[in-house]
Design an enzyme around this catalytic site. Sequence first.
Site, PDB file in Angstrom:
ATOM      1  N   CYS A  10       0.847  -1.202   0.000  1.00 50.03           N
ATOM      2  CA  CYS A  10       0.000   0.000   0.000  1.00 50.03           C
ATOM      3  C   CYS A  10       0.886   1.256   0.000  1.00 50.03           C
ATOM      4  CB  CYS A  10      -0.930   0.001   1.210  1.00 50.03           C
ATOM      5  SG  CYS A  10      -0.081   0.133   2.793  1.00 50.03           S
ATOM      6  N   CYS A  13       2.717   1.880   3.253  1.00 51.70           N
ATOM      7  CA  CYS A  13       3.828   0.952   3.461  1.00 51.70           C
ATOM      8  C   CYS A  13       5.055   1.400   2.661  1.00 51.70           C
ATOM      9  CB  CYS A  13       3.417  -0.457   3.056  1.00 51.70           C
ATOM     10  SG  CYS A  13       1.966  -1.055   3.945  1.00 51.70           S
TER      11      CYS A  13
END
Length: 77
Positions: A10, A13
């Site tokens: 994501c 992240c």
Amino acid sequence: MEIKVLGTGCASCKALYETVKQAVAELGIEATVIKEEDLMQIMNYNVMSMPGLVINEKVVSAGKKLSVGDVKAFLTK
């Protein structure tokens, strides 16, 4: 020192991974930074909120957007 950023890819992240690399560079410490995207490996850390930050196999943060300063604080404890 081994640092792992746990996340499935994501945006948060990826951002934490870049933040960790920047913090390591600014501190001038020797560390291996790993981006762990394997969900089975992530589950071994009992992290249910992404991104997760693991330093030397100890989970220090989960589910939070961290600043460079936050990461530096974890690295210098």
